[in-house]
Design an enzyme around this catalytic site. Structure first.
Site, PDB file in Angstrom:
ATOM      1  N   ASP A  28       0.831  -1.209   0.000  1.00  0.00           N
ATOM      2  CA  ASP A  28       0.000   0.000   0.000  1.00  0.00           C
ATOM      3  C   ASP A  28       0.867   1.262   0.000  1.00  0.00           C
ATOM      4  O   ASP A  28       1.982   1.251   0.517  1.00  0.00           O
ATOM      5  CB  ASP A  28      -0.895  -0.025   1.253  1.00  0.00           C
ATOM      6  CG  ASP A  28      -2.048   0.947   1.150  1.00  0.00           C
ATOM      7  OD1 ASP A  28      -2.302   1.470   0.053  1.00  0.00           O
ATOM      8  OD2 ASP A  28      -2.695   1.191   2.183  1.00  0.00           O
ATOM      9  N   GLY A  29       0.313   2.323  -0.559  1.00  0.00           N
ATOM     10  CA  GLY A  29       0.978   3.634  -0.485  1.00  0.00           C
ATOM     11  C   GLY A  29       1.549   4.124  -1.802  1.00  0.00           C
ATOM     12  O   GLY A  29       2.194   5.181  -1.829  1.00  0.00           O
ATOM     13  N   ARG A  41      -0.703   8.940 -10.070  1.00  0.00           N
ATOM     14  CA  ARG A  41      -0.725   7.741  -9.226  1.00  0.00           C
ATOM     15  C   ARG A  41      -0.058   6.542  -9.913  1.00  0.00           C
ATOM     16  O   ARG A  41       0.601   5.725  -9.266  1.00  0.00           O
ATOM     17  CB  ARG A  41      -2.182   7.394  -8.862  1.00  0.00           C
ATOM     18  CG  ARG A  41      -2.837   8.425  -7.947  1.00  0.00           C
ATOM     19  CD  ARG A  41      -4.296   8.062  -7.698  1.00  0.00           C
ATOM     20  NE  ARG A  41      -4.433   6.739  -7.132  1.00  0.00           N
ATOM     21  CZ  ARG A  41      -4.270   6.466  -5.833  1.00  0.00           C
ATOM     22  NH1 ARG A  41      -3.997   7.430  -4.976  1.00  0.00           N
ATOM     23  NH2 ARG A  41      -4.403   5.238  -5.400  1.00  0.00           N
ATOM     24  N   ASN A  76     -10.804  -2.785  -5.864  1.00  0.00           N
ATOM     25  CA  ASN A  76     -10.020  -1.794  -6.628  1.00  0.00           C
ATOM     26  C   ASN A  76     -10.673  -1.368  -7.947  1.00  0.00           C
ATOM     27  O   ASN A  76     -10.269  -0.368  -8.546  1.00  0.00           O
ATOM     28  CB  ASN A  76      -8.599  -2.300  -6.899  1.00  0.00           C
ATOM     29  CG  ASN A  76      -7.699  -2.252  -5.684  1.00  0.00           C
ATOM     30  OD1 ASN A  76      -6.764  -3.031  -5.545  1.00  0.00           O
ATOM     31  ND2 ASN A  76      -7.957  -1.327  -4.763  1.00  0.00           N
ATOM     32  N   ARG A 196       1.860  -4.982   6.103  1.00  0.00           N
ATOM     33  CA  ARG A 196       1.155  -3.948   5.335  1.00  0.00           C
ATOM     34  C   ARG A 196       1.960  -2.656   5.418  1.00  0.00           C
ATOM     35  O   ARG A 196       2.297  -2.195   6.504  1.00  0.00           O
ATOM     36  CB  ARG A 196      -0.256  -3.696   5.867  1.00  0.00           C
ATOM     37  CG  ARG A 196      -0.961  -2.661   5.005  1.00  0.00           C
ATOM     38  CD  ARG A 196      -2.385  -2.391   5.396  1.00  0.00           C
ATOM     39  NE  ARG A 196      -2.993  -1.494   4.410  1.00  0.00           N
ATOM     40  CZ  ARG A 196      -4.233  -1.579   3.996  1.00  0.00           C
ATOM     41  NH1 ARG A 196      -5.034  -2.493   4.465  1.00  0.00           N
ATOM     42  NH2 ARG A 196      -4.708  -0.725   3.099  1.00  0.00           N
TER      43      ARG A 196
HETATM   44  C1  FPP Z   1      -2.111   0.165  -3.221  1.00  0.00           C
HETATM   45  O1  FPP Z   1      -1.590   1.483  -3.183  1.00  0.00           O
HETATM   46  C2  FPP Z   1      -1.568  -0.539  -4.346  1.00  0.00           C
HETATM   47  C3  FPP Z   1      -2.285  -1.120  -5.354  1.00  0.00           C
HETATM   48  C4  FPP Z   1      -3.749  -1.117  -5.433  1.00  0.00           C
HETATM   49  C5  FPP Z   1      -1.620  -1.770  -6.462  1.00  0.00           C
HETATM   50  C6  FPP Z   1      -0.473  -2.640  -6.099  1.00  0.00           C
HETATM   51  C7  FPP Z   1       0.289  -2.814  -7.315  1.00  0.00           C
HETATM   52  C8  FPP Z   1       1.606  -2.734  -7.435  1.00  0.00           C
HETATM   53  C9  FPP Z   1       2.572  -2.601  -6.332  1.00  0.00           C
HETATM   54  C10 FPP Z   1       2.113  -2.753  -8.796  1.00  0.00           C
HETATM   55  C11 FPP Z   1       2.916  -3.878  -9.172  1.00  0.00           C
HETATM   56  C12 FPP Z   1       2.420  -5.221  -8.884  1.00  0.00           C
HETATM   57  C13 FPP Z   1       2.747  -6.255  -9.659  1.00  0.00           C
HETATM   58  C14 FPP Z   1       2.398  -7.617  -9.284  1.00  0.00           C
HETATM   59  C15 FPP Z   1       3.449  -6.040 -10.914  1.00  0.00           C
HETATM   60  P1  FPP Z   1      -2.605   2.665  -3.301  1.00  0.00           P
HETATM   61  O2  FPP Z   1      -2.766   3.012  -4.715  1.00  0.00           O
HETATM   62  O3  FPP Z   1      -3.887   2.312  -2.615  1.00  0.00           O
HETATM   63  O4  FPP Z   1      -1.857   3.800  -2.533  1.00  0.00           O
HETATM   64  P2  FPP Z   1      -2.535   4.959  -1.697  1.00  0.00           P
HETATM   65  O5  FPP Z   1      -3.214   4.315  -0.519  1.00  0.00           O
HETATM   66  O6  FPP Z   1      -1.376   5.801  -1.295  1.00  0.00           O
HETATM   67  O7  FPP Z   1      -3.497   5.663  -2.597  1.00  0.00           O
END
Ligand code: FPP
Length: 250
Positions: A28-29, A41, A76, A196
């Site tokens: 996350d993040g 993003r 998502n 996490r």
């Molecule tokens: C959460 O951060 C992250 C995701 C929903 C996507 C996770 C994906 C990756 C790390 C990309 C690569 C993965 C693979 C397997 C190639 P967020 O967008 O919710 O962050 P925020 O809470 O700061 O908005």
């Protein structure tokens, strides 16, 4: 022209005895990390993908045999169409680009989650990656894609009910060993440690059944800043914990 090789990595400390064999990560993040830099993003997600490679490569050094990462949840889809499409394109590119490196490193890749909503091209790449790496044993990487713990239990229950209805399963025989056989993770051990990133202290529908006895680490680091050193430190700190699974220490 200067030829730049891969930067030399510092060796990590040897794995501690009793370290986690299966680590699951809620990455996350990414969004906040990008916003802090005034970037879209998706830039955060692309940077996050690089951390995936770093952590997978660190697994053998840290003594981790199973790594499960939460890449896209059933929730998502509520994000903007641009972000969802960008993530799907990132997953396709990641698979195409990383297949060789993953296979060369002996990584076996599996996907969990409901594939029905994913596009045909991505499903094909996922199937191919699973097939190509199916004989590998050095690290078991499981990527949760369109995954939700409740959705997984609902899908499992549907299949279980079908087996009962068709006389393949006696309801009297259903116990704690039966349901996990219908889960997406049926071939995996339960996670020992769930990490996490980004400071949120919740599990967001990730591996609900499987994490019943897992240890949790909620850390402030945003996923694109997560390093192999931090991964190693968290695994080492797990090795010092006293897990009793509801019993008493003998
Ligand atoms: C959460 O951060 C992250 C995701 C929903 C996507 C996770 C994906 C990756 C790390 C990309 C690569 C993965 C693979 C397997 C190639 P967020 O967008 O919710 O962050 P925020 O809470 O700061 O908005």
């Amino acid at each position: 022209m200067i030829k730049r090789g891969k930067p030399k990595l510092e060796p990590l400390p040897a794995p501690s005895p009793g370290g986690p064999k299966h680590v699951a990560i809620i990455m996350d993040g990414n969004g906040r990390w990008a916003t802090q830099r005034g970037r879209p993003r998706l830039f955060g997600h692309h940077s996050g993908a690089k951390r995936v490679r770093e952590v997978v490569e660190a697994c053998p050094d840290v003594g981790v045999e199973y790594l499960t990462i939460f890449a896209f949840s059933t929730e998502n889809w509520k994000r903007t169409q641009v972000e969802v499409a960008g993530l799907m394109s990132l997953f396709r590119r990641y698979i195409s680009k990383e297949t060789r490196a993953l296979n060369d490193r002996g990584v076996r890749v599996r996907f969990i989650g409901d594939r029905v909503k994913l596009d045909a091209k991505l499903i094909k790449l996922m199937n191919e990656l699973e097939e190509i790496t199916s004989h590998n044993t050095s690290v078991h990487l499981t990527i949760a894609l369109n995954y939700g713990g409740r959705d997984e239990v609902a899908r499992a229950t549907k299949r279980l009910a079908q087996d009962v209805a068709q006389g393949r399963l006696d309801p009297e025989e259903i116990d704690e060993e039966t349901l996990p056989r219908y889960l997406d993770t049926y071939v995996l051990p339960d996670p020992d440690l769930v990490i996490r990133t980004s400071g949120e202290a919740r599990i967001s529908n990730f591996l609900l059944w499987q994490s019943a006895y897992a240890e949790y680490e909620f850390i402030d680091t945003l996923w694109p800043d997560f390093t192999r050193e931090e991964f190693s430190r968290l695994c080492a700190s797990y090795g010092g914990r006293d897990r009793r699974f509801g019993g008493v220490k003998t």
